[in-house]
Design a protein around this motif. Structure first.
Motif, short mmCIF file in Angstrom:
data_model
loop_
_atom_site.label_atom_id
_atom_site.label_comp_id
_atom_site.label_asym_id
_atom_site.label_seq_id
_atom_site.Cartn_x
_atom_site.Cartn_y
_atom_site.Cartn_z
N ILE A 126 0.83 -1.21 0.00
CA ILE A 126 0.00 0.00 0.00
C ILE A 126 0.87 1.26 0.00
N ILE A 127 1.87 1.29 0.88
CA ILE A 127 2.75 2.48 0.96
C ILE A 127 3.51 2.68 -0.34
N ASP A 128 3.99 1.58 -0.95
CA ASP A 128 4.69 1.68 -2.24
C ASP A 128 3.77 2.27 -3.30
N GLU A 129 2.51 1.82 -3.32
CA GLU A 129 1.54 2.33 -4.30
C GLU A 129 1.28 3.83 -4.08
N LEU A 130 1.12 4.22 -2.83
CA LEU A 130 0.85 5.63 -2.53
C LEU A 130 2.04 6.52 -2.88
N LEU A 131 3.25 6.06 -2.55
CA LEU A 131 4.44 6.87 -2.82
C LEU A 131 4.78 6.94 -4.30
N SER A 132 4.29 5.97 -5.07
CA SER A 132 4.59 5.95 -6.51
C SER A 132 3.62 6.83 -7.31
N GLU A 133 2.61 7.37 -6.64
CA GLU A 133 1.66 8.29 -7.30
C GLU A 133 2.41 9.54 -7.79
N THR A 134 1.97 10.09 -8.90
CA THR A 134 2.56 11.33 -9.42
C THR A 134 2.50 12.43 -8.36
N ASN A 135 1.37 12.44 -7.63
CA ASN A 135 1.19 13.38 -6.53
C ASN A 135 0.97 12.57 -5.25
N PRO A 136 2.04 12.15 -4.57
CA PRO A 136 1.91 11.27 -3.40
C PRO A 136 1.26 12.00 -2.21
N PRO A 137 0.79 11.25 -1.21
CA PRO A 137 0.11 11.87 -0.08
C PRO A 137 1.03 12.67 0.83
N ASP A 138 0.47 13.72 1.43
CA ASP A 138 1.20 14.45 2.46
C ASP A 138 0.54 14.23 3.83
N GLY A 139 -0.52 13.43 3.85
CA GLY A 139 -1.19 13.07 5.09
C GLY A 139 -1.86 11.72 4.94
N ILE A 140 -1.93 10.95 6.04
CA ILE A 140 -2.58 9.63 6.01
C ILE A 140 -3.46 9.49 7.25
#
Length: 340
Positions: free
Chosen positions: A231-245
């Motif tokens: 899940i974290i790999d998928e989120l960080l690989s986004e063009t615009n990754p999250p700044d909050g979870i």
């Protein structure tokens, strides 16, 4: 210390044993002042009902079944503490079963409970459960049942839940007010009521601040470390990754924190994190975890009170009006979500 009996209380207060017995059961037939006198004396001298004697007299087992996903989950451990405290004081034993998030094991537990003489059931549904027909059938056959935390609208009975929508809304709004605009939500099984309610709260907060909802930012976890890594790999690989979870539970927040640290992500500078439960460990983490407080002990106590009331009025001709009791949640802000 030798335990006192109903006869001892009756003799000390100059009352009949039947009056004392009915007062201890909370009977409406007893004068409130007399009831108060009996209960205060019983508490002062540590009176405890004898479950064996009561079960013989009433043709009941004086025991209740409890099914939880996992006992080693601190949230459910606290719920069980609340259940046992109330049950013990009212002369009932507690028999605990675990589903381990498995629909099959939950089904086996229900069959076992149906075959043994328990007087009622408290249950929080397993993550895999999307069919409650077996539970519904058990209820329709006369088994008193109360659902807690993870519930189903298909069963007409008492339910005790946290205010999941408000808790998730407040947590998401906190992240937004801290300047976060790309907020992910790592949640649990899509079948669970807590998942649905918390996702709705998360989305409502985004909508309030006109932040677009991105389905790629909503992830469903099975609680394994391997799944969290994915899940974290998928989120960080986004063009615009999250700044909050926002996570659906503190247990998932712990896995999230650990995984982000292995990837050299600084918290909260790069990504802020908010959990949901307020485990004892939350304040001791590095950084300390911002989280939504779930009143687990109170949930157990209220659930047990409702079930025992159902059991003890089972012979009443007055129909029961079932209710859903929503317990208050509160956001505790700590270092994991606040920069500077």
């Amino acid at each position: 210390m030798e335990l006192i009996t109903i006869k001892d209380i009756a003799k000390a207060l100059n009352l009949s044993t039947s009056t004392v017995s009915r007062a201890l059961r909370g009977s409406y037939e007893i004068n409130p002042d007399t009831k108060k006198l009996v209960i205060e004396y019983a508490e002062k001298y540590n009176y405890r009902p004898n479950p064996i004697a009561l079960s013989l007299k009433e043709n009941k087992s004086r025991s209740i079944g409890v099914i939880v996903p996992e006992i080693d989950n601190p949230f459910f451990s606290q719920v069980i503490n609340g259940i046992e405290a109330i049950s013990y004081n009212r002369g009932y034993h507690v028999v605990i079963f675990q589903s381990h998030e498995s629909f099959e094991r939950e089904s086996i537990n229900l069959k076992h409970i149906a075959s043994r003489r328990v007087d009622g059931l408290l249950i929080s549904l397993a993550g895999e459960t999307n069919d409650v027909s077996q539970l519904k059938e058990l209820h329709e056959k006369g088994m008193p049942i109360v659902l807690f935390d993870r519930v189903s609208d298909e069963i007409n009975t008492h339910k005790v839940i946290s205010d999941n929508f408000e808790g998730a809304f407040t947590a998401t709004e906190h992240l937004i007010r801290e300047g976060r605009r790309r907020i992910a939500h790592i949640t649990a099984s899509p079948y669970l009521s807590i998942t649905k309610e918390r996702v709705k709260g998360y989305i409502a907060a985004l909508n309030k601040y006109e932040i677009p909802v991105d389905e790629a930012m909503i992830k469903y976890s099975n609680y394994s470390s391997e799944n969290m890594e994915l899940i974290i790999d998928e989120l960080l690989s986004e063009t615009n990754p999250p700044d909050g979870i926002l996570t659906v539970s503190d247990r998932l927040a712990l896995g999230c924190l650990a995984t982000l640290k292995t990837k050299k992500i600084t918290i909260p500078e790069q990504i802020s994190i908010v959990g949901f439960t307020n485990l004892k460990a939350a304040s001791m983490l590095e950084p300390a975890l911002t989280t939504v407080v779930q009143p687990s002990l109170q949930m157990g106590q209220r659930s047990a009170e409702l079930l025992l009331d159902l059991i003890e009025r089972k012979t009443s001709s007055i129909p029961t009006t079932y209710q859903t009791f929503k317990l208050y949640t509160e956001l505790i802000i700590r270092e994991s979500s606040v920069v500077g």
